[in-house]
Design an enzyme around this catalytic site. Structure first.
Site, PDB file in Angstrom:
ATOM      1  N   SER A 126      30.151  37.791  47.383  1.00  0.00           N
ATOM      2  CA  SER A 126      30.747  38.208  46.109  1.00  0.00           C
ATOM      3  C   SER A 126      29.934  37.586  44.976  1.00  0.00           C
ATOM      4  O   SER A 126      30.099  36.412  44.654  1.00  0.00           O
ATOM      5  CB  SER A 126      32.208  37.747  46.029  1.00  0.00           C
ATOM      6  OG  SER A 126      32.976  38.377  47.027  1.00  0.00           O
TER       7      SER A 126
ATOM      8  N   LYS B 263      34.584  44.619  43.825  1.00  0.00           N
ATOM      9  CA  LYS B 263      35.125  43.367  44.328  1.00  0.00           C
ATOM     10  C   LYS B 263      35.677  42.508  43.188  1.00  0.00           C
ATOM     11  O   LYS B 263      36.712  41.845  43.344  1.00  0.00           O
ATOM     12  CB  LYS B 263      34.054  42.591  45.101  1.00  0.00           C
ATOM     13  CG  LYS B 263      34.504  41.226  45.636  1.00  0.00           C
ATOM     14  CD  LYS B 263      35.689  41.347  46.600  1.00  0.00           C
ATOM     15  CE  LYS B 263      36.235  40.000  47.022  1.00  0.00           C
ATOM     16  NZ  LYS B 263      35.416  39.293  48.002  1.00  0.00           N
TER      17      LYS B 263
ATOM     18  N   LYS C  51      35.165  30.874  41.418  1.00  0.00           N
ATOM     19  CA  LYS C  51      33.822  31.425  41.189  1.00  0.00           C
ATOM     20  C   LYS C  51      33.905  32.918  40.897  1.00  0.00           C
ATOM     21  O   LYS C  51      33.263  33.417  39.966  1.00  0.00           O
ATOM     22  CB  LYS C  51      32.957  31.153  42.423  1.00  0.00           C
ATOM     23  CG  LYS C  51      31.549  31.737  42.361  1.00  0.00           C
ATOM     24  CD  LYS C  51      31.432  33.091  43.052  1.00  0.00           C
ATOM     25  CE  LYS C  51      31.754  33.020  44.519  1.00  0.00           C
ATOM     26  NZ  LYS C  51      31.588  34.331  45.186  1.00  0.00           N
TER      27      LYS C  51
END
Length: 308
Positions: free
Chosen positions: A97, A172, A240
């Site tokens: 990701s 995502k 993150k």
């Protein structure tokens, strides 16, 4: 299977994904800095490589599953990286990701050497990585996607080509907004119920079949009631991701007030020493504010003595 597959990054997600590829019949070469993880996969039939370059030399399809953009860039572009060993016509599938801009830049760079690249991040966490039912959202050329579709189905159940390079990681980011804000909304509701003194488990059973029901609710409420915060998706990884969400949103002019607040909640949890816990730990941010613990049974409006 004719295609030889390489896998770089054998963490919480990567390890079970690699094992599922071998169950699907693929010859697998693996690399990770954690030798214990490498040994566990090699014991199941994989071949260990000494570098990402060697993985690429031995593979037609090279999968990366790494923590962040900087790690993917290093593994692909650095000395002894994938591009030093990749054959023309081979395909890199980055299932990490990362940010869309980095993903597109890497695809442009690999194309210069005749190497194709797809971004294919996943959703479903460790349980779906283990049972091979991940949702996989893909960005890249349709013809390249079709070439590696069987590889992707070796790890996932719902595999969708969203668009060109960068579209998979963008999907995502949207997924992470929905999942983590869902956990935050659920946490507010659970803490309200606990402080009000009702049986939270019974409330969960009452609402899960209605419009408030969700995969997130069913995955996280039992863990919270069991006080189980072992990471399937850690605060660190999700912080993150939401950081990437905010950076991307600001670059394209999209205000995201709820996501920005969520990022601050994650930073608060980091300061509180919960950075490596599951993102279900969002509930503990709200528990600390309300001085109550969500647990089985009725709280009777008692203040928790130990907010673990």
């Amino acid at each position: 299977m004719e295609q030889k597959v390489g896998f770089i990054g054998l963490g919480i997600m990567g390890k079970p994904m690699s094992l599922n590829l071998m169950k699907a019949g693929y010859s697998l070469t693996v690399f990770d800095l954690n030798q214990e993880s490498v040994n566990a996969v090699v014991n199941k039939g994989a071949i260990a490589a000494s570098s990402p370059k060697e993985v690429a030399e031995r593979s037609d399809v090279i999968i990366t599953m790494l923590p962040a953009s900087k790690h993917v860039e290093q593994v692909v572009l650095a000395e002894n990286g994938i591009l030093e060993g990749a054959k023309e016509g081979s395909v890199i599938i980055d299932m990490s990701s990362i940010t869309p801009d980095v993903s597109r830049a890497l695809a442009d760079q690999t194309a210069k050497q005749g190497v194709e690249m797809l971004d294919a991040p996943v959703s479903g966490g460790e349980p779906k990585a283990i049972d091979g039912t991940l949702a996989i959202m893909v960005g890249g050329k349709e013809e390249v996607f079709e070439r590696v579709l069987s590889v992707l189905y070796g790890m996932g159940k719902d595999v969708t080509l969203v668009g060109q390079n960068g579209c998979g990681v963008t999907a995502k980011l949207a997924n992470q907004i929905i999942v983590n804000l869902n956990i935050a909304a659920m946490s507010e509701a659970l803490v309200l119920a606990a402080k009000a003194g009702i049986d939270v488990e019974k409330m969960y059973k009452a609402i899960r079949g209605g419009l408030a029901g969700s995969a997130v609710l069913d995955a996280k409420v039992p863990m919270i009631l069991d006080r189980n915060f072992v990471a399937g998706g850690s605060i660190a990884i999700n912080m993150k991701d939401i950081g990437n969400v905010m950076d991307t949103a600001h670059d394209i002019g999209v205000p995201l007030p709820l996501s920005s607040q969520l990022l601050e909640i994650f930073h608060s949890l980091k300061v509180d020493g919960k950075i490596n816990d599951d993102h279900g730990s969002i509930v503990r941010y709200y528990e600390k504010l309300a001085q109550v613990e969500v647990k089985r049974g009725i709280n009777h409006d008692e203040k928790s003595e130990s907010l673990r």
